[in-house]
Design a protein around this motif. Structure first.
Motif: not given
Length: 462
Positions: A78-89, A140-157
């Motif tokens: 359960t802890n790992q599941v929530f880490w994968l959800i949290a790290v991109p944010n 997996m955590l490192l790959v999930a972290a790269t999804a954060g690229f999408g979160g940065g788009n809001f600010a530049s847009s």
């Protein structure tokens, strides 16, 4: 003649310099705005929304893939599941700060191309790692972290579109831009569960592969049709002044309660449904479609996104402060309702209360943004043009800072839920913390903005 030749040498909307650089764009010039400015602004806005929509979609890919990983042969705790959800944010929230300054530095068109192509990295990474259940968790955590690229788009847009529109139309344009991006969360949570099971089996790699061509398309459209504005400049002075202003940090704190809740709950909602009500399932058979799973979690992000513009409209009539207080109080009641639903074992009540949380957070997003210009104008003499200009600069900077800090709620909420489940075996402690936090936010808004700053200086509530 000299003036005409000098203007002809400048890049214009109809005849930009190489690289689609435009030097002569003044949205406050009504004649130019009506002739060439408005069509160009709308063109850039819709393409920006498309790119930002994809950014939000990639940002939240792991929220819908993670609950299915153990079904695909993984053995995540359960802890790992929530880490994968949290790290991109966490990564997405952090990237919002440098992304804000990327547009003035590289150009809005150019940065949209780059930011769209960066989405290829998390999409390909996800498609690779989910195929091998033996993938180390740190990979997996490192790959999930790269999804954060999408979160940065809001600010530049948001920064890019703000340079295209006049002050009198900027609010509507930015609201549309923000809502369009937020809808990406709902769409990915609706579509991905269907795509990964079509044809039988469970092909989680399709979650990343489905967005790849769209990311490339967004980059191509930006290259072909968007513009760079040489008039876009980073306002470091405005940011420095906003950083020194205590209200920037108060607003950022309050925005964690609204947008942080929206993006945090959107991330955990699919997982919470799967964990707390594993016996509940729906499919598309009622529409005569193949009986593939229907994940109702997408409705949370959908109603939260659609509610956002109404928060601004209500604030125009009732004041942003009062609407924000009401939003926090409703969110507190929604969290308590979830606790009651869990004790009763009622999925219908659980789901409904979460929808209440999403709607209230969406309305709060709109009302908080509506408050910011009024807060920085409070006490400023309208006839003092220099002071009013600085107030606008600080307000714009505050919006950018609050957008980044508020997004950290998307990291905090999954981690609080993870701690609550692993240490107490229940969601109740986490929901109690959130309830208390919303009550604190309501109290701060009431003390500082309904009975405080605006009343002292302007005589009306913000």
């Amino acid at each position: 003649m000299a003036v005409t030749e000098e203007r002809d040498a400048l890049g214009t909307i109809t005849n930009p310099r190489p690289g689609r650089w435009v030097d002569h764009h003044d949205p406050e010039d009504r004649a130019q705005w009506e002739s060439t400015g408005r069509p160009a602004a709308r063109r850039n806005l819709w393409l920006s929304i498309f790119a930002e929509f994809l950014g939000f979609s990639v940002w939240q890919l792991w929220t819908i893939v993670t609950p299915r990983l153990n079904d695909a042969g993984f053995s995540l705790t359960t802890n790992q599941v929530f880490w994968l959800i949290a790290v991109p944010n966490l990564v997405g929230a952090t990237l919002r700060f440098p992304y804000t300054f990327a547009v003035p530095r590289f150009g809005g068109r150019n940065w949209t191309i780059v930011s769209a192509l960066l989405l290829v990295v998390p999409c390909v990474g996800l498609a690779v790692v989910v195929q091998n259940p033996q993938t180390p968790f740190w990979v997996m955590l490192l790959v999930a972290a790269t999804a954060g690229f999408g979160g940065g788009n809001f600010a530049s847009s948001m920064a890019n579109i703000s340079f295209f529109y006049p002050e009198r139309e900027k609010g509507a344009a930015l609201g549309l831009n923000a809502a369009g991006g937020n809808l990406g969360v709902a769409v990915v949570q609706l579509v991905v569960p269907v795509v990964v099971v079509i044809g039988g089996g469970l092909a989680l790699d399709r979650a990343g592969l489905m967005i790849l061509p769209l990311a490339v398309l967004a980059a191509v459209l930006a290259w072909r049709f968007m513009d760079n504005l040489s008039t876009a400049r980073s306002d470091f002075g405005g940011y420095a002044a906003a950083v020194r202003n205590k209200h920037t940090w108060v607003i950022s704190f309050l925005y964690i309660g609204t947008f942080g809740s929206f993006i945090g709950y959107a991330g955990v909602f699919p997982t919470l449904i799967a964990q707390q009500f594993p016996q509940v399932s729906f499919d598309w058979g009622f529409l005569g479609l193949p009986q593939v799973p229907l994940t109702l979690a997408f409705l949370g992000a959908l109603v939260g996104s659609l509610a956002r513009p109404y928060g601004g409209r209500l604030s125009d009539h009732l004041s942003g402060g009062r609407v924000s207080i009401a939003s926090y109080l409703v969110m507190a009641l929604g969290a308590l309702g979830v606790v009651l639903a869990l004790s009763l074992g009622s999925f219908a009540m659980f789901f409904t209360c979460f929808l209440v949380l999403f709607v209230a957070s969406g309305i709060g997003n709109g009302s908080i943004y509506r408050m910011i210009p009024a807060i920085f104008r409070a006490g400023v003499d309208p006839e003092d043009r220099a002071a009013m200009t600085m107030a606008k600069r600080q307000a714009a900077a505050c919006i950018g800072i609050a957008a980044g800090i508020g997004a950290y709620g998307g990291f905090v909420i999954p981690r609080v839920f993870a701690t609550s489940i692993t240490d107490f075996g229940s969601l109740t402690p986490a929901l109690a913390v959130f309830t208390g936090f919303y009550l604190v936010c309501a109290a701060v808004t009431a003390v500082v903005y309904v009975r405080g700053r605006a009343t002292r200086f302007a005589g009306t509530a913000v």
